[in-house]
Design a protein around this motif. Structure first.
Motif, short mmCIF file in Angstrom:
data_model
loop_
_atom_site.label_atom_id
_atom_site.label_comp_id
_atom_site.label_asym_id
_atom_site.label_seq_id
_atom_site.Cartn_x
_atom_site.Cartn_y
_atom_site.Cartn_z
N ASP A 22 0.82 -1.21 0.00
CA ASP A 22 0.00 0.00 0.00
C ASP A 22 0.85 1.27 0.00
O ASP A 22 1.68 1.44 0.90
CB ASP A 22 -0.90 -0.01 1.24
CG ASP A 22 -1.86 1.15 1.27
OD1 ASP A 22 -2.68 1.24 0.34
OD2 ASP A 22 -1.80 1.95 2.22
N PRO A 23 0.66 2.17 -1.01
CA PRO A 23 -0.15 2.01 -2.21
C PRO A 23 0.71 1.59 -3.39
O PRO A 23 1.90 1.91 -3.44
CB PRO A 23 -0.69 3.43 -2.43
CG PRO A 23 0.46 4.31 -1.96
CD PRO A 23 1.13 3.56 -0.84
N THR A 24 0.14 0.89 -4.36
CA THR A 24 0.82 0.62 -5.63
C THR A 24 -0.06 1.20 -6.72
O THR A 24 -1.07 0.61 -7.11
CB THR A 24 1.02 -0.89 -5.85
OG1 THR A 24 1.84 -1.42 -4.80
CG2 THR A 24 1.71 -1.14 -7.19
N MET A 25 0.32 2.38 -7.20
CA MET A 25 -0.53 3.13 -8.11
C MET A 25 0.28 3.63 -9.31
O MET A 25 1.50 3.53 -9.36
CB MET A 25 -1.17 4.32 -7.38
CG MET A 25 -1.99 3.96 -6.16
SD MET A 25 -3.49 3.02 -6.56
CE MET A 25 -4.45 4.28 -7.40
N GLY A 26 -0.45 4.20 -10.28
CA GLY A 26 0.17 4.87 -11.41
C GLY A 26 1.04 3.97 -12.25
O GLY A 26 0.72 2.80 -12.49
N GLY A 27 2.19 4.51 -12.68
CA GLY A 27 3.06 3.79 -13.60
C GLY A 27 3.64 2.50 -13.05
O GLY A 27 3.95 1.58 -13.82
N ALA A 28 3.78 2.41 -11.73
CA ALA A 28 4.31 1.17 -11.15
C ALA A 28 3.35 0.01 -11.38
O ALA A 28 3.77 -1.11 -11.71
CB ALA A 28 4.59 1.35 -9.67
N SER A 29 2.07 0.25 -11.21
CA SER A 29 1.08 -0.81 -11.43
C SER A 29 0.83 -1.03 -12.92
O SER A 29 0.53 -2.14 -13.34
CB SER A 29 -0.24 -0.47 -10.73
OG SER A 29 -0.86 0.66 -11.32
N ALA A 30 0.98 0.04 -13.72
CA ALA A 30 0.67 -0.07 -15.14
C ALA A 30 1.79 -0.70 -15.95
O ALA A 30 1.59 -1.05 -17.12
CB ALA A 30 0.37 1.32 -15.71
N SER A 31 2.96 -0.89 -15.35
CA SER A 31 4.08 -1.43 -16.12
C SER A 31 4.63 -2.71 -15.49
O SER A 31 4.17 -3.81 -15.79
CB SER A 31 5.18 -0.37 -16.27
OG SER A 31 5.60 0.11 -15.00
N PHE A 32 5.57 -2.57 -14.56
CA PHE A 32 6.28 -3.75 -14.06
C PHE A 32 5.62 -4.41 -12.85
O PHE A 32 6.02 -5.49 -12.46
CB PHE A 32 7.72 -3.36 -13.69
CG PHE A 32 7.83 -2.23 -12.71
CD1 PHE A 32 7.80 -2.45 -11.35
CD2 PHE A 32 7.97 -0.93 -13.16
CE1 PHE A 32 7.90 -1.40 -10.45
CE2 PHE A 32 8.07 0.13 -12.27
CZ PHE A 32 8.03 -0.11 -10.91
N GLY A 33 4.60 -3.78 -12.27
CA GLY A 33 4.01 -4.30 -11.04
C GLY A 33 3.48 -5.72 -11.15
O GLY A 33 3.56 -6.49 -10.19
N PHE A 34 2.93 -6.06 -12.30
CA PHE A 34 2.33 -7.37 -12.47
C PHE A 34 3.18 -8.31 -13.32
O PHE A 34 2.72 -9.37 -13.72
CB PHE A 34 0.93 -7.22 -13.09
CG PHE A 34 -0.05 -6.52 -12.18
CD1 PHE A 34 -0.85 -7.24 -11.30
CD2 PHE A 34 -0.17 -5.14 -12.20
CE1 PHE A 34 -1.75 -6.62 -10.46
CE2 PHE A 34 -1.07 -4.49 -11.35
CZ PHE A 34 -1.85 -5.22 -10.48
#
Length: 265
Positions: free
Chosen positions: A182-194
């Motif tokens: 918490d939190p994982t938002m923006g570009g981190a989640s939209a790119s390498f997070g998953f």
């Protein structure tokens, strides 16, 4: 790296308002009254995750500077370093977890909300390269408010350059575990997070791209109370498992054992 908390300090829980002694938060930084999770610094995360005295930090490839002369950025960097006690929004190095050698990269929301900039991107890429070179698993604790606007397009480019190097990491067949906190938002989640063999999420973590309020205003829809929570993402198949903080270390040990054949180094 000491495992003992500071003594004689009190803090009001942000969720229930109860005053909690530092010793009551420890060891997993949970409110003893309501179970609320404190957002951890990178140092705190390492304390509850790795084996004692096993941390070996990588030298940072660079230090963040105000190379675009963005108004007020130099002052924000200075303040963030003073209040967080760390040089940037990430730490990377090697450590052992349950006796298993790993490369760890740990982001820190206490430093400008863990925003992604050129230095953070460089450290992430360094951790990936070290995992490949050393033939070690990569454990990545992710927390971020998105790209750091003070570095403009250079922050946004980190998403692409990280993903470009991620293909080399995938080709190496090294175990990669992402833990979304918490939190994982923006570009981190939209790119390498998953992008990992296993994508775990800490319980009750907020995970998404745009904020809930922005989405509600844009779509004119009533969003559920669980929208953008780790538990909601699990229901929709976007994470592999939601893990309680107090169980995270054991879960990582289980995964490391599974992929090592049970052999410690």
């Amino acid at each position: 790296m000491s495992h003992m908390p500071e003594k004689n300090s009190w803090q009001a829980c942000r969720h229930c308002g109860e005053h909690v002694h530092e010793l009551q938060w420890y060891p997993n930084y949970l409110c003893p009254f309501c179970g609320y999770l404190q957002r951890l610094t990178s140092v705190q995360r390492l304390k509850i995750t790795i084996d004692p005295d096993s941390w070996q930090a990588f030298e940072n490839v660079e230090v963040s500077t105000n190379f675009l002369d963005f108004p007020g950025y130099s002052e924000k960097l200075k303040k963030a370093r003073a209040t967080s006690g760390t040089e940037e929004a990430i730490k990377a190095g090697t450590a052992k977890i349950g006796g298993f050698s790993t490369v760890l990269a740990v982001m820190d929301s206490h430093f400008m909300l863990g925003t992604l900039n050129t230095t953070v991107g460089a450290v992430i890429k360094q951790a990936m390269a070290e995992a490949v070179t050393r033939h070690l698993p990569l454990i990545f604790f992710i927390t971020s408010g998105g790209a750091r606007m003070q570095e403009g397009i250079f922050s946004l480019l980190q998403m692409n350059t990280i993903l470009n190097q991620w293909t080399k990491l995938a080709d190496s067949k090294n175990l990669v575990v992402n833990i979304l906190t918490d939190p994982t938002m923006g570009g981190a989640s939209a790119s390498f997070g998953f992008e990992a063999d296993y994508v775990l999420a800490e319980d009750h973590a907020q995970i998404g791209f745009a904020g809930k309020g922005v989405i509600a205003q844009t779509t004119h829809e009533q969003l559920s109370d669980t929208f953008q929570t780790a538990e909601d993402l699990l229901v929709h198949g976007l994470v592999d498992q939601v893990v309680q903080r107090e169980n995270m270390r054991n879960q990582l040990i289980n995964l490391l054992r599974l992929h090592s054949g049970g052999n410690h180094e």
